[in-house]
Design an enzyme around this catalytic site. Sequence first.
Site, short mmCIF file in Angstrom:
data_model
loop_
_atom_site.label_atom_id
_atom_site.label_comp_id
_atom_site.label_asym_id
_atom_site.label_seq_id
_atom_site.Cartn_x
_atom_site.Cartn_y
_atom_site.Cartn_z
N ASP A 1 0.85 -1.21 0.00
CA ASP A 1 0.00 0.00 0.00
C ASP A 1 0.88 1.25 0.00
O ASP A 1 0.54 2.26 -0.62
CB ASP A 1 -0.91 0.00 1.23
CG ASP A 1 -1.75 -1.27 1.29
OD1 ASP A 1 -2.30 -1.65 0.25
OD2 ASP A 1 -1.83 -1.87 2.37
N HIS B 1 -5.05 -3.78 5.72
CA HIS B 1 -4.73 -4.06 4.31
C HIS B 1 -5.93 -4.66 3.59
O HIS B 1 -5.94 -5.84 3.22
CB HIS B 1 -3.51 -4.99 4.20
CG HIS B 1 -3.20 -5.35 2.77
ND1 HIS B 1 -2.74 -4.43 1.85
CD2 HIS B 1 -3.34 -6.51 2.09
CE1 HIS B 1 -2.60 -5.01 0.68
NE2 HIS B 1 -2.96 -6.28 0.79
P1 NAD Z 1 0.31 -18.42 -5.32
O1 NAD Z 1 -0.83 -19.35 -5.39
O2 NAD Z 1 1.00 -18.07 -6.59
O3 NAD Z 1 1.41 -18.97 -4.32
C1 NAD Z 1 1.08 -19.40 -3.05
C2 NAD Z 1 2.03 -20.53 -2.68
O4 NAD Z 1 1.70 -20.94 -1.36
C3 NAD Z 1 1.93 -21.75 -3.59
O5 NAD Z 1 3.20 -22.06 -4.12
C4 NAD Z 1 1.43 -22.84 -2.67
O6 NAD Z 1 1.94 -24.14 -2.96
C5 NAD Z 1 1.94 -22.34 -1.32
N1 NAD Z 1 1.26 -22.96 -0.19
C6 NAD Z 1 -0.06 -23.22 -0.03
N2 NAD Z 1 -0.27 -23.82 1.15
C7 NAD Z 1 0.95 -23.95 1.74
C8 NAD Z 1 1.40 -24.51 2.95
N3 NAD Z 1 0.55 -25.07 3.82
N4 NAD Z 1 2.71 -24.47 3.22
C9 NAD Z 1 3.58 -23.89 2.37
N5 NAD Z 1 3.22 -23.35 1.21
C10 NAD Z 1 1.92 -23.39 0.90
O7 NAD Z 1 -0.21 -17.09 -4.60
P2 NAD Z 1 0.51 -15.66 -4.51
O8 NAD Z 1 0.11 -14.83 -5.66
O9 NAD Z 1 1.94 -15.88 -4.25
O10 NAD Z 1 -0.22 -15.04 -3.21
C11 NAD Z 1 -0.01 -15.61 -1.95
C12 NAD Z 1 -0.83 -14.88 -0.89
O11 NAD Z 1 -0.37 -13.54 -0.74
C13 NAD Z 1 -2.32 -14.77 -1.21
O12 NAD Z 1 -3.06 -15.02 -0.04
C14 NAD Z 1 -2.48 -13.31 -1.62
O13 NAD Z 1 -3.78 -12.82 -1.41
C15 NAD Z 1 -1.48 -12.64 -0.72
N6 NAD Z 1 -1.04 -11.31 -1.12
C16 NAD Z 1 -0.85 -10.38 -0.13
C17 NAD Z 1 -0.41 -9.12 -0.44
C18 NAD Z 1 -0.18 -8.09 0.64
O14 NAD Z 1 -0.05 -6.91 0.33
N7 NAD Z 1 -0.08 -8.46 1.90
C19 NAD Z 1 -0.16 -8.79 -1.78
C20 NAD Z 1 -0.35 -9.74 -2.76
C21 NAD Z 1 -0.81 -11.02 -2.42
C1 LMR Z 2 -2.86 -6.53 -3.06
O1 LMR Z 2 -3.12 -5.53 -2.40
O2 LMR Z 2 -2.47 -6.47 -4.24
C2 LMR Z 2 -2.97 -7.88 -2.41
O3 LMR Z 2 -3.57 -7.79 -1.15
C3 LMR Z 2 -3.61 -8.90 -3.28
C4 LMR Z 2 -5.06 -8.67 -3.52
O4 LMR Z 2 -5.85 -9.58 -3.29
O5 LMR Z 2 -5.43 -7.58 -3.98
#
Ligand code: NAD
Ligand code: LMR
Length: 332
Positions: free
Chosen positions: A166, A193
């Site tokens: 953010d 967030h």
């Molecule tokens: P993705 O599906 O590409 O990757 C997630 C990974 O987690 C996969 O490789 C999967 O195998 C692994 N995984 C699932 N369960 C697991 C476990 N028990 N132990 C270990 N690994 C495990 O998803 P992504 O795009 O990398 O997003 C991941 C998370 O981050 C989502 O929840 C998304 O909403 C979040 N996210 C948060 C922010 C933020 O600003 N905080 C920003 C973007 C995404």
């Molecule tokens: C973001 O802000 O990009 C992440 O929290 C992923 C989402 O679900 O938007």
Amino acid sequence: MSFVARRAFSSSSFNPSKVAVLGAAGGIGQPLSLLLKLNKDVTGLSLYDLRGTPGVAADLSHIPTNSKVTGYTPEKGGLKEALAGVEVVVIPAGVPRKPGMTRDDLFNTNASIVRDLAKGIAEFAPKAKVLIISNPVNSTVPIVAEVLKSKGVYDPKKVFGVTTLDVIRASRFISEVKGTNPVEETVTVVGGHSGHTIVPLISQSGHPDISGETLDALVNRIQFGGDEVVKAKDGAGSATLSMAQAGARFAGSLLKAAKGETVVEPTYVESPLFKDQGVDYFSSKVTLGPEGVKEIHPLGKLNAYEEKLIATALEDLKKNIKKGVDFVAQNP
Ligand code: NAD
Ligand code: LMR
């Protein structure tokens, strides 16, 4: 406990700059691991995922920087091995959104993933700083805290919700409004967030002249920036590359703070700021120190517009936090 004392009491494998990434083979995990491999403060990198991490680790290990990279999967005690001696654990494990979903829609899947990883951290790396990326962050941070509390190892100075995306979006978006260099823009973003819990304090940004419809549009874009990416990826997930940059920046800040540098970053932590209103976790500027949170800053002077945004954020946050706390109570 001092850093030296901690070294003496922990296992000989303790490494002050060792970082573990849980979910390291995913969309965020891979570029985040690459950026951490390039960080000269990182001397050990443990990559854990359900599958794929040996390959990611072998690939990264050819980059000639000063860190050893190792990949682990759940077989043969992989989580225990991955967490041995780590200073910082970053968790991007979990499912991402698809168009039309809110972050809260991820709760049913991600809550148990994060809970189970937190149990591993409680057992194998109870003193590590834990950085939670998995959504919905407003709820997953309380989930981690409740698990660590139930195991008697919770330290509120060491559990962080990563809200840096953010912050970096706000710098970029305000620069587009003002025609300035984004690198020089700093916008404090507070609250949580997701959607209306994301509150940019534009009055403190150096551009208090932004007002009216321009202000409304800017605030809305920062609050719902994640939706832009989810829509553009059209079912293939959410922000990964910008999130990797944000996560690497926040982990890097903690490593700098561990070395004694003073670093201030907004982050979602257990906070006294709105406890009297029943909101136990809140993101605001935090000075980071060797033990994690050193000082939680108050919000400073807000205008009436921002006061209103905060009031709305608090309503949502209270519900999101309760949902995380209740989940652990009902599903320990
Ligand atoms: P993705 O599906 O590409 O990757 C997630 C990974 O987690 C996969 O490789 C999967 O195998 C692994 N995984 C699932 N369960 C697991 C476990 N028990 N132990 C270990 N690994 C495990 O998803 P992504 O795009 O990398 O997003 C991941 C998370 O981050 C989502 O929840 C998304 O909403 C979040 N996210 C948060 C922010 C933020 O600003 N905080 C920003 C973007 C995404
Ligand atoms: C973001 O802000 O990009 C992440 O929290 C992923 C989402 O679900 O938007």
